[in-house]
Design a protein around this motif. Structure first.
Motif, mmCIF file in Angstrom:
data_model
loop_
_atom_site.group_PDB
_atom_site.id
_atom_site.type_symbol
_atom_site.label_atom_id
_atom_site.label_comp_id
_atom_site.label_asym_id
_atom_site.label_seq_id
_atom_site.Cartn_x
_atom_site.Cartn_y
_atom_site.Cartn_z
ATOM 1 N N LYS A 135 0.835 -1.212 0.000
ATOM 2 C CA LYS A 135 0.000 0.000 0.000
ATOM 3 C C LYS A 135 0.867 1.257 0.000
ATOM 4 N N VAL B 27 0.309 11.641 -10.086
ATOM 5 C CA VAL B 27 -0.427 12.914 -10.085
ATOM 6 C C VAL B 27 0.477 14.041 -10.583
ATOM 7 N N SER C 117 0.080 15.919 -14.175
ATOM 8 C CA SER C 117 -0.152 17.374 -14.102
ATOM 9 C C SER C 117 0.881 18.101 -14.948
ATOM 10 N N LEU D 294 -7.229 23.817 -13.678
ATOM 11 C CA LEU D 294 -7.820 22.485 -13.519
ATOM 12 C C LEU D 294 -7.217 21.466 -14.487
ATOM 13 N N GLY E 287 -4.390 20.088 -15.008
ATOM 14 C CA GLY E 287 -3.581 19.008 -14.426
ATOM 15 C C GLY E 287 -4.458 17.945 -13.789
ATOM 16 N N GLY E 288 -5.403 18.392 -12.970
ATOM 17 C CA GLY E 288 -6.322 17.452 -12.315
ATOM 18 C C GLY E 288 -7.181 16.717 -13.338
ATOM 19 N N PHE F 154 -5.078 13.864 -14.858
ATOM 20 C CA PHE F 154 -4.823 12.635 -14.094
ATOM 21 C C PHE F 154 -6.108 11.881 -13.780
ATOM 22 N N ASP G 11 -17.847 -4.443 -10.366
ATOM 23 C CA ASP G 11 -17.106 -3.415 -9.611
ATOM 24 C C ASP G 11 -16.366 -2.472 -10.565
ATOM 25 N N ILE H 78 -18.796 -0.175 -12.137
ATOM 26 C CA ILE H 78 -19.214 0.891 -11.214
ATOM 27 C C ILE H 78 -18.151 1.994 -11.201
ATOM 28 N N LEU I 220 -15.816 17.598 -14.000
ATOM 29 C CA LEU I 220 -14.584 18.369 -14.232
ATOM 30 C C LEU I 220 -14.655 19.119 -15.561
ATOM 31 N N PHE J 262 -17.317 20.172 -17.094
ATOM 32 C CA PHE J 262 -18.259 21.277 -16.922
ATOM 33 C C PHE J 262 -17.602 22.399 -16.112
ATOM 34 N N ALA J 263 -16.949 22.018 -15.000
ATOM 35 C CA ALA J 263 -16.332 23.019 -14.122
ATOM 36 C C ALA J 263 -15.273 23.819 -14.872
#
Lengths: 343, 431
Positions: free
Chosen positions: A141, A152, A156, A174, A176-177, A180, A216, A219, A231, A233-234
């Motif tokens: 983990k 990330v 970015s 936005l 970069g976000g 990713f 899964d 989903i 994202l 839209f934003a």
């Protein structure tokens, strides 16, 4: 093909051959070769880093579906070295960026290439460390989290440097976000396709490799289709509403003429309006045909979108584009196939 | 111990929290109620004397009241999100936090909803915000994000209240069985005649799942709308595309911190260690750490791109934020929101409730400061140096703000003595 791939060093030879071919194509001074390589790089790096990120994200939350495709997803790790090589091939193309030749600290050619290369190599190192850890080991983990952190930053930087700075001084915080999240979305789509290729029509039940795992994954794709739409839209609502000339030009250049306008609509459909309703019903989430159609739609959407981002400012050469994509596809299939056969 | 005994023990333990209050509880309630009353009196004072008693001066005409609005909406947003998302992901530790989080959502929204009215000055004309039918065909400006807020927050409050209430129906039925007198009648009404038949459970499960699935995207959309109150304008420091996801992550971050702040004392006071374990706190601490990283990413990107873009106004706004009149608040914000939560990378600290309480309190402070810095520092230093100014709050604003905290905690204290603080039926599922 199995016997061929089983031979020692075949994969390395394949990687070298593909690299040499792409280098030969890209370094020829024909207009459009650099742009084609950039498009191939942007799509390829998103999918490869996204595949590993999907496995890493699954590992951090103990997702059961990861066990079914973990090895195949992580088998693409060496392709990060290929991506690093492709970045080096892009060095001559960097001169066509609008800021090239001007004084600056952040937008300086050597630093530009250097930081992107450093993070690609760091992504490779962290991905390798994650891939080497046992699936249920204690440190897995932590290694997955380290990879996700580098992923990330790397995505970015890809967005801000390779895409956004093409239209300097256009700025979108936005982007970069957006990149990713989209890469992760693509990673889940590849996971679903790999899952179907490996398990065919999965049996019902809750054991690993059953329809529950596929559900899964569906989903996740469904949830990410919503997040992607949010994202999208934003990002573009803010730019459109603000209506500041240096910002809104980015949208105007893409929606004011064919065929980019139609491609923009296609992106919306491929990344949201197809996967969202397709995966809405519970039954559809475990239907192999629906899931594979949604996954292919998502991957096509990412490709078209990357094209739309570059098209108004970059020239493409269809021949070079075909060769670059063919080489990368062969490499991708080879590493995944090898991981599958020698599982 | 057999299942029947374990279930009966869970009923007793959780409903015991609703027994006669002790002195500490009453003292706490008296304190928070006093703050509420002081806040109310100051609001009346402001209504009588006008907004001049607030510290608003040109160019800072959005300040503490709007900061409080965004802060409380943020707290409210993560409550349902924590509950709904963890339900959809079938996270077992959800049962320790969901009721507290849902209650927090409803109370925080009630507090948040007051601030636009307080900020209006002439609070009685609030109905101008509503698109009511009228003879002169005067409609609200549907293109204004402030109107989007009315719809978004209104919808969210309705869904959250229904989600909160529906989740409690089976527990009301248990309380109805265990309580006597007027309280029994109270729970009888609230439990809507729940009998616990298979059919009822099936319908309940479907409705709860539907509400959870509906509430999740609603949360993201509502806080996006709140962020657009700022991002849609062209004020330097506000107009940025990252605001929507940044505000959503910030809302989850601050809400998680508030849930931890509420649940740690609750566990101690109500002796609920058996049902709210250190494992549960560790899991929720990971959510706080994760959202802290997203918020820190947004800080870096905001500052970085202001410098990268080279726009003099944008660069000036961010330089002012870091080095200007509000620099101490900016650096305190970064310390509380980005640096302190990094301590949660250490497993031992994630499991230490004292440490967790300190971190969560600092995050609450940091997130309030974040909203203040975004709102006030950006307005104080926009395009034209001729109109640059500064802002300091008056005692009226400070008092009303403290009153909002008083109101929130009063409602919360009333909740813990009158409604089941944990979901009894869900806890039984995991026994």
């Amino acid at each position: 093909m199995t016997a061929f791939l089983e031979k020692k060093g075949v994969l390395a030879v394949l990687l070298a051959a593909a690299g040499a071919l792409m280098a030969f194509v890209s370094l020829r001074p024909f207009p459009g070769n650099g742009g084609s390589l950039l498009l191939a790089f942007l799509f390829f790096i998103g999918v490869v880093e996204g595949c590993i990120a999907a496995a890493a994200a699954g590992a951090t939350v103990n997702a059961r579906w990861v066990g079914s495709v973990r090895k195949e997803l992580l088998s693409v790790t060496p392709l990060l070295l290929v991506a690093s090589f492709l970045l080096l091939l892009l060095i001559p193309f960097v001169d066509s960026y609008p800021w090239a030749g001007r004084p600056g600290i952040w937008l300086r050619k050597d630093f530009f290439i250097g930081r992107n290369l450093a993070f690609l190599l760091l992504a490779y190192v962290t991905a390798r460390r994650f891939a080497a850890a046992p699936a249920d080991g204690g440190g897995t983990k932590v290694r997955a989290a380290w990879y996700l952190l580098v992923f990330v930053v790397s995505q970015s930087l890809t967005a801000f440097d390779l895409v956004m700075s093409l239209e300097y001084p256009w700025v979108s915080a936005l982007l970069g976000g957006y990149f990713f999240i989209e890469a992760l979305y693509g990673g889940f789509a590849v996971s679903a396709l790999l899952y179907l290729l490996l398990h065919g029509r999965p049996p019902a039940g809750n054991a690993p490799g059953t329809r529950s795992d596929l559900s899964d994954l569906s989903i996740l794709m469904f949830g990410f289709s919503l997040m992607w739409a949010g994202l999208f839209f934003a990002q573009f609502l803010t730019i459109w509403y603000g209506n500041i000339p240096e910002e809104v030009g980015f949208i105007a250049r893409r929606v004011s003429a064919s065929p980019l306008r139609e491609l923009c609509v296609a992106v919306l459909f491929l990344l949201f309006f197809i996967p969202f309703p397709a995966l809405l019903a519970t039954r559809a989430k475990s239907n192999p045909y629906v899931v594979s159609a949604a996954a292919l739609s998502i991957l096509s959407g990412i490709l078209v979108e990357r094209y739309v981002f570059l098209a108004p400012v970059v020239r493409f050469s269809p021949g070079a584009l075909a060769i670059d994509f063919a080489c990368l596809l062969v490499l991708f299939v080879a590493v995944v196939y090898k991981a599958r056969v020698f599982r | 111990m057999g299942n029947a005994e374990r279930y009966a023990k869970a009923d007793r333990d959780i409903l015991a929290a609703m027994e006669k209050p002790g002195r500490a509880y009453l003292a706490g309630l008296a304190f928070t109620a006093t703050l509420t009353v002081i806040g109310g009196i100051l609001w009346i004072y402001q209504i009588r004397n006008g907004l001049g008693v607030a510290g608003y001066t040109h160019p800072v005409n959005w300040a503490i009241y709007i900061t409080n609005f965004v802060f409380w909406v943020g707290i409210a947003h993560s409550g349902t999100l924590i509950s709904a998302v963890l339900y959809l992901f079938r996270a077992r530790y959800r049962t320790s936090f969901n009721r507290a989080a849902e209650a927090m959502t409803v109370f925080a929204l009630m507090v948040a909803g007051l601030f636009p009215l307080i900020h209006l000055g002439r609070s009685w004309v609030f109905y101008y915000l509503l698109p009511y039918p009228n003879q002169r065909q005067l409609w609200v400006n549907f293109r204004s994000p402030l109107i989007w807020d009315v719809f978004a927050v209104g919808t969210y409050f309705t869904v959250s209240l229904v989600f909160f209430y529906v989740g409690m129906i089976p527990d009301f039925a248990i309380a109805r069985r265990c309580k006597e007198g007027i309280r029994k009648r109270f729970y009888q009404v609230l439990s809507l005649g729940w009998k616990g038949t298979e059919r009822e459970w099936r319908h309940y499960g479907m409705l709860y799942l539907f509400l959870a699935a509906f509430a999740t995207p609603l949360v993201a959309s509502v806080h996006s709308v709140v962020s657009w109150d700022f991002a849609m304008s062209v004020v330097p420091g506000w107009h940025t595309t990252i605001f929507a996801p940044y505000f959503v992550a910030g809302a989850i971050f601050s809400g998680t911190a508030m849930v931890i702040t509420l649940v740690i004392p609750l566990r101690k006071a109500m002796n609920l260690h058996e049902y709210i374990t250190d494992d549960h706190f560790e899991s929720i601490a990971k959510i706080m750490l994760f959202t802290s990283l997203i918020v820190s990413y947004a800080y870096i990107v905001e500052f970085g791109l202001a410098w990268y873009g080279g726009n003099v106004f944008e660069t000036g706004a961010f330089r002012y934020r870091a080095l200007g009149d509000f620099r101490y608040l900016t650096w305190a914000m970064i310390f509380c929101n980005s640096l302190v939560p990094l301590s949660l990378f250490v497993k031992r600290l994630r499991r230490n409730t004292t440490c967790l309480l300190v971190v969560s309190l600092l995050v609450n402070v940091g997130m309030w400061l974040e909203r203040f810095v975004i709102i006030v520092a950006s307005l104080a230093h926009d395009y034209d140096p001729y109109v640059w100014g500064t802002y300091s709050p008056t005692y009226v604003e400070v008092g009303i703000s403290l009153g909002s905290f008083g109101m929130f905690f009063t409602l919360y204290l009333l909740f813990v003595k009158n409604l089941p603080v944990l979901s009894i039926t869900e806890i039984k599922e995991h026994l």
